[in-house]
Write an enzyme that holds these catalytic residues in place. Structure first.
Site, mmCIF file in Angstrom:
data_model
loop_
_atom_site.group_PDB
_atom_site.id
_atom_site.type_symbol
_atom_site.label_atom_id
_atom_site.label_comp_id
_atom_site.label_asym_id
_atom_site.label_seq_id
_atom_site.Cartn_x
_atom_site.Cartn_y
_atom_site.Cartn_z
ATOM 1 N N HIS A 43 0.531 13.120 7.836
ATOM 2 C CA HIS A 43 0.278 14.496 7.415
ATOM 3 C C HIS A 43 0.871 15.419 8.482
ATOM 4 O O HIS A 43 0.836 15.082 9.679
ATOM 5 C CB HIS A 43 -1.222 14.828 7.374
ATOM 6 C CG HIS A 43 -2.027 14.010 6.442
ATOM 7 N ND1 HIS A 43 -2.513 12.770 6.768
ATOM 8 C CD2 HIS A 43 -2.486 14.270 5.190
ATOM 9 C CE1 HIS A 43 -3.224 12.297 5.759
ATOM 10 N NE2 HIS A 43 -3.228 13.175 4.786
ATOM 11 N N GLU A 96 -1.516 11.264 -5.446
ATOM 12 C CA GLU A 96 -2.425 10.149 -5.140
ATOM 13 C C GLU A 96 -3.777 10.425 -5.765
ATOM 14 O O GLU A 96 -4.481 11.339 -5.350
ATOM 15 C CB GLU A 96 -2.565 10.005 -3.624
ATOM 16 C CG GLU A 96 -3.569 8.924 -3.237
ATOM 17 C CD GLU A 96 -3.612 8.693 -1.740
ATOM 18 O OE1 GLU A 96 -2.562 8.795 -1.094
ATOM 19 O OE2 GLU A 96 -4.704 8.430 -1.219
ATOM 20 N N GLU A 155 -3.998 4.076 -4.565
ATOM 21 C CA GLU A 155 -4.768 3.476 -3.473
ATOM 22 C C GLU A 155 -5.867 2.637 -4.090
ATOM 23 O O GLU A 155 -6.784 3.178 -4.725
ATOM 24 C CB GLU A 155 -5.358 4.588 -2.586
ATOM 25 C CG GLU A 155 -6.233 4.018 -1.485
ATOM 26 C CD GLU A 155 -6.649 5.035 -0.435
ATOM 27 O OE1 GLU A 155 -5.899 6.001 -0.192
ATOM 28 O OE2 GLU A 155 -7.732 4.874 0.132
ATOM 29 N N HIS A 214 -9.445 3.693 -3.988
ATOM 30 C CA HIS A 214 -9.748 4.802 -4.911
ATOM 31 C C HIS A 214 -9.914 4.277 -6.330
ATOM 32 O O HIS A 214 -10.770 4.757 -7.079
ATOM 33 C CB HIS A 214 -8.633 5.858 -4.872
ATOM 34 C CG HIS A 214 -8.497 6.549 -3.549
ATOM 35 N ND1 HIS A 214 -7.493 7.443 -3.271
ATOM 36 C CD2 HIS A 214 -9.247 6.485 -2.422
ATOM 37 C CE1 HIS A 214 -7.627 7.892 -2.033
ATOM 38 N NE2 HIS A 214 -8.677 7.329 -1.497
ATOM 39 N N ASP A 235 -1.010 2.783 -1.460
ATOM 40 C CA ASP A 235 -1.755 2.902 -0.207
ATOM 41 C C ASP A 235 -2.620 1.665 -0.092
ATOM 42 O O ASP A 235 -3.762 1.618 -0.554
ATOM 43 C CB ASP A 235 -2.605 4.173 -0.206
ATOM 44 C CG ASP A 235 -1.936 5.294 0.565
ATOM 45 O OD1 ASP A 235 -0.707 5.220 0.759
ATOM 46 O OD2 ASP A 235 -2.622 6.240 0.973
ATOM 47 N N ASP A 251 -15.239 5.672 0.203
ATOM 48 C CA ASP A 251 -13.940 5.165 0.612
ATOM 49 C C ASP A 251 -14.029 4.573 2.009
ATOM 50 O O ASP A 251 -14.173 5.315 2.990
ATOM 51 C CB ASP A 251 -13.014 6.392 0.644
ATOM 52 C CG ASP A 251 -11.562 6.042 0.514
ATOM 53 O OD1 ASP A 251 -11.240 4.942 0.058
ATOM 54 O OD2 ASP A 251 -10.736 6.910 0.864
ATOM 55 N N ASP A 258 -11.664 2.414 3.275
ATOM 56 C CA ASP A 258 -10.308 2.233 3.816
ATOM 57 C C ASP A 258 -10.202 1.013 4.719
ATOM 58 O O ASP A 258 -9.698 1.103 5.847
ATOM 59 C CB ASP A 258 -9.877 3.492 4.590
ATOM 60 C CG ASP A 258 -9.496 4.641 3.657
ATOM 61 O OD1 ASP A 258 -9.245 4.395 2.460
ATOM 62 O OD2 ASP A 258 -9.441 5.789 4.132
ATOM 63 N N ASP A 311 -3.134 2.552 4.417
ATOM 64 C CA ASP A 311 -4.081 3.662 4.557
ATOM 65 C C ASP A 311 -5.440 3.042 4.876
ATOM 66 O O ASP A 311 -6.367 3.060 4.070
ATOM 67 C CB ASP A 311 -4.118 4.476 3.265
ATOM 68 C CG ASP A 311 -4.947 5.735 3.441
ATOM 69 O OD1 ASP A 311 -5.483 5.962 4.540
ATOM 70 O OD2 ASP A 311 -5.088 6.492 2.465
#
Lengths: 439, 439, 439, 439
Positions: free
Chosen positions: A103, A234, A270, A273, A298, A309, A311, A341
């Protein structure tokens, strides 16, 4: 100043015979090994995400930071940002990945106003370009952080305040310019605040109209400056919003089709998600792929018993096999890739945990790739599926598939041919076959 | 033969002053009372579903039937079907609803083959027509049961066997004809088996292509015979399938847009399906309404702690208020309605429980209607929302909303105007206002 | 220095006739009004939690702080802590609650070591005592924060490192002393890190044994210093841990019974934790109450579609009615209370949102109290329940209930009396009755 | 009459080198192969459940039966029951399992009254005894079906009607007698209707008191007749009830401890129930094992995206490894076993799917056993865990673990030793090690 950020760790090697506790080498990922006609590196296109791996602190809603990195001086300075970036490229290189993602606000601090912020971003991204050239690591995708700053608390492109929408637009303008400079192969939009917390205070239709108008500005500017990266959305169902507009792959397709944007965007799926949206792990990857809308992945995982989430690094060989099977079947993910991710657990505080976690996931996906390759090459399962749908290759079945049949014609067929035969779906047979290949 | 099926129960009366245990009269639903310019009856368009209320037995995956009805002789005969239908219309009339809904196989048994089945359906639907005329009760919608028979275990329009797709098509052909005969105002497709149990044995893209081709045949035949009812798709995320293709409202819109069917179909939202898809109760009703895709509502509820479709009667006044608010704001649901796709609990075995449950739900929605009407008329909440988005009515905000702005223009605006002001979202203020109206 | 922290806001008044947007007054909560023989204040025992309301910043895992308070100077000083505390007591007083709650680290910053930390805590808690005396606001409960500091990332009393267990013990020792000084009516343990993230690296039995041993030290020290507050455990199923040992009320009871601690602890139920554990909103409150283990309630709510703890203000009148019904039936919660473990939404950034949110919740619970009182006093529902179980008041039923029957005796009864009659459970009738009272 | 029910299928063989589509032989399960000092057969103690595999029809809440078995004549006669039983024992024998399980009503139809029902059960269970002797297949456990008949719709031992509680007691009396006759090694209680649908009409405390009294009658009668099987309770959180009292392992322990029944009962854990209760797959198996309360396992799985009990065959090697690891660590499951409480999918209609599904699961657990054995024998992971908790083996740590420490002593230790060191939890390292062993 620091010169080496990960002392004692050399470039990670492929050692297929290493033992169970040797978790600092690859047992399966062998970048140059050819599988199904391509190298593993080409199939996998691994990428490290900068936010979790270099900006994550281990802080969570109930606790303070735990991940203390030696290159951090706890300042919000450009110097700190640059030192961190150097650490990042050392990590990418030692790990042996060819891509990274970030980002805008991950790599460079904000200044007093947008002018200053953009200037800082220019300076730091110049270093990034230099490090890319030096190491050969490329930018899989860039994105703008349009959710962390307080100004975006009620949304960025869907904010009820036009001034804030304009701010987001200005930020994305710069983001696209930086992406172009760094040769980003894709550009991602994740709309963590593009949704609602309370439907009582929200005009959902107006917000979605605004989001579409925003994306049209993006497409126009992208073309204007000649940025050739693929635009990606996304999906995520919720968190931090109660409801996020880009709920899942199909919801994004509905949005894109409704507003005539489906030629300009693909989807960055992802899996964590996907499971939060109530689907199985591989569902959105497969659905997006089948509609030629899968842009990138991701690559992470969650725990099925948790409603947020997490991750985590993908470590489940069966799930990895399903993902890699889809990628092989679609002929590869490029220009997308498998971006991690993922974040080390808050409790995994050692520097080497950064490597162990990525290596574990790369190995899991490499195992998945090898399993999927054999599954596809031996055609046992695909042959069964083909046979299962074979009635659509001729006669009325072909007419039905081709859109050339009518209800009357179908009725006539049934009156003549009577009750159809019913065939076993054989799910357990398929599952047993899959287990044969997942090793 | 039976003449009266609910002896001792007269037409349900409106008695606003009745006490807590008087659950066999309306305390709030007063059909002819005018609210927001229309009668309650016009706003609500209540419908009783035939399947749960007249074909439900109380059997569940762990238990035998419990709901023993005096008009049932446990036979699969036409006589039994007709007697049951008479019981149905007595129930509709005494309850005071103006609509009913059914699946083809609810009202008439299957014969030895399709020819005989269609003949039986003709005979029983003739009686239905007669009873409609006699009582003034109309058909809100008809549908075909394409999921219960074993032939449909792997799908109807998405079955891997073309013969079975043809069978489903033949069945729908007849269904449309019967719907036309009975003046159905809508025709619904709920694809309980249109999805997958195992993605391993499934070609999801082929199946969705087939589903679209199937719907195109439907549209063609509908037009051919001049059936004017609205076609509706009812989303559900899963159950009985592991994944159902029509997951939620947005997924249906994606499908319709992808295949060019969005002018021909609207959506029949069932809130218990919405919550199973991970959304809040009112979400899909609102989203579909805002995109002019809300056709009708299967008005029921689930328990938030349960992961399957319980089809309970809607009794929560706040939820009912949100639904009725949306209906008023969209100017009414017609030709759709509020169909009670609800079943008395398996343990609610008394005949009067059939009335108590419907009355309770009609009263809840009538209370919701009155609350929503006042909420809308007093404009306190809508005024706050309007103010919240007011920056889009002029200047750059208007350009953004109209699609006339560019990223460059936005950047310029921000460079000139600096950091935006941040305004409270006031969620708790809105919630407190809502509580003022929900009584 | 600041003297008034909430200028323009006076003590919140009871104005039953105020309008919908007048959300800065009570419409239902009238502290001195008598309901079921006690004042509303006595039934409700409202408490404000210090952590969310005075230490919450609006930061979330995806965003920066949004809640900027004028009394905060962003320093970690004792001065800032004291000023904040004064703001707190002004808030409690103006709101009109009689209780507050805190964690040790909420009210005072940590020093360089435990000695200094304890000294700071002494100084700030002296001010708290002063402010309590001055305002008449009392301490419902105190607790230690054993989850935020990085040392507790792998648990406090269940940490694999004995040194850290000892640290937690030392912290609790001080916490009990401060609780005693401030006259805390209860003392709470919430074990956010007492659980596991990965069962692979965890010896769950050892950890639970250690937790029990820890609690025994607490009981011993409590008795030694003569602290008379009730000890409470607050269950939560997960978050931040993947699995928290104190999953729900029944799990806590299993733990307490297993280790002989059930006479020393009661349960502090938080409904948002109950729903995250898969139960209905009121379930754990009722279960704990029925086993005489309900000590206090962290009165909040979540959204049923979200899988994490949102700590919203309770605004649903039906839920509030169920809670207050349970409290009346158990004869009151004292020494526990209704503590608002709630936070204003991150987007509710205005200072007055702090009041609006608490007022909205207090009104909701006051409405619930009035509804429950009438429901109980009129005995319609309780009469139905009593009748439903009446077969256990005599004959074999009484023997069964008293534990005086045998299988042989039951068989004999059935052989003689045959098949039992089956009675409707009448769920919808009960729901309609409840709706009569919930207004 | 039929003599062979599975023509063309011989005793299933172990063929480690068979190919992917050879799913009618074992690739991993080799009954007599010794692993960790015992044969696979001894570790696994596989059992086939009679209900799903011989009474399941494929009917679901949305569809008719699909599983048509050649030995069924669709009658409710004793003859049909006996023929089915012979088919069952042929299946058990050809599959090569040494155990089966049943409910009383699975094996024999109900008669006109309890006397007749018991007589039929005697006759059919005589045949079962004969077939057991003939084949060497033994009864892992028996149970009574106290949930399917309409009389139990509001509960069995927790029914509000004492007459129904007595009926359940009479049924269990007979069930224990039959279990004794057939040499059942365990006796299970699963209380599918022991819970509530609506807490409004339910006195939960009275119902739980009655359930405890019921179990005390069971213990007394068991001892009276000298039945030596282990009594087991099988937890499930919900379905068919909205809330089932035996929610999960810890809830059952709370119940047993509360009523003094914890010496008489152990727990039969079903992983699909564990996941429905919000835990990870292996959680309840591990928790029950660690408290010496694990009696047996209903070895199945669900889909993490589905909110109801799908009773699928366990096919995930990682999950199977975790289960077998726990079994080895506790020294074996006997007298319990791994009962396949699984059903072929409704779409798996071929007779051979019955074999393929069981073989697939037996192979998955055999793979899991081999993986777990190596994981345990090589001590890499257990060594890491031991080291992680090593601070509790001496000094203050030992005092803490032994319950000999005080808060004062802990404070003193911390004041002297200062801040503890924080060690990485290394979750990803553990995960990578696990992946090394899971093959």
């Amino acid at each position: 100043d620091m010169k080496v950020f990960f002392p004692g760790i050399e470039k990670i090697q492929y050692k297929p015979d290493s033992g169970p506790s040797d978790t600092l080498c690859f047992k399966h990922y062998n970048a140059s090994e050819v599988v199904c006609g391509r190298t593993m590196e080409e199939w996998c296109r691994f990428s490290v995400c900068y936010w979790h791996t270099f900006r994550g602190t281990g802080a969570d809603p109930f606790g303070f930071p735990t991940l203390i990195r030696p290159w951090e001086d706890n300042s919000n300075t450009i110097d700190n940002a640059k030192r961190r970036l150097r650490a990042g490229f050392e990590f990418f290189s030692k790990l042996g990945v060819k891509y990274w993602c970030f980002h805008d606000r991950d790599i460079a601090p904000e200044g007093a106003d947008l002018t200053e912020t953009n200037k800082i971003l220019d300076e730091v991204s110049d270093l990034a370009l230099e490090l890319q050239t030096e190491t050969g690591v490329k930018l899989l995708w860039a994105t703008c952080n349009l959710f962390a700053h307080q100004r975006y608390m009620n949304g960025a492109s869907t904010n009820p305040n036009a001034h804030i929408v304009a701010y987001a637009a200005a930020q994305v303008k710069k983001g696209l310019e930086v992406a172009k400079k760094l040769g980003a192969e894709n550009y991602v939009f994740w709309g963590g605040r593009e949704g609602y917390h309370s439907i009582l205070n929200t005009d959902v239709r107006a917000e979605l109209d605004h989001m579409a108008a925003f994306f049209k500005m993006v497409v126009a500017y992208k073309e204007k400056i000649g940025f050739t990266g693929q635009l990606l959305i996304e999906p995520k169902p919720k968190e931090p919003s109660k409801h996020q507009y880009d709920y899942d792959a199909m919801t994004v397709i509905a949005f894109l089709k409704t507003y005539g944007l489906d030629k300009d965007f693909k989807i960055n799926v992802e899996p964590n998600h996907t499971t939060l949206a109530g689907h199985s792990y591989e569902h959105d990857v497969i659905m997006a792929a089948k509609y030629n809308m899968l842009g990138s992945i991701d690559s992470n995982t969650g725990s099925p018993d948790l409603g947020w989430d997490t991750d985590q690094f993908p470590m489940d060989i069966k799930n990895c096999t399903m993902i890699m099977k889809t990628i092989i079947e679609m002929g590869g993910l490029a220009p997308g890739g498998l971006n991690f991710d993922c974040k080390v657990r808050r409790e995994s505080t050692a520097l080497q945990d950064m490597f162990i976690s990525h290596i574990g996931a790369m190995d899991a996906l490499a195992r998945g790739l090898k399993c999927a390759a054999k599954l596809i090459e031996e055609k046992v399962m695909s042959g069964l599926v083909e046979e299962r749908y074979s009635s659509f290759t001729s006669g009325l079945g072909k007419d039905l598939a081709d859109g050339n049949a009518t209800l009357e014609q179908c009725e006539e067929f049934v009156l003549k041919n009577g009750e159809p035969e019913i065939a076993s779906g054989q799910q357990e047979h398929y599952e047993a076959i899959l287990n044969y290949y997942v090793k």
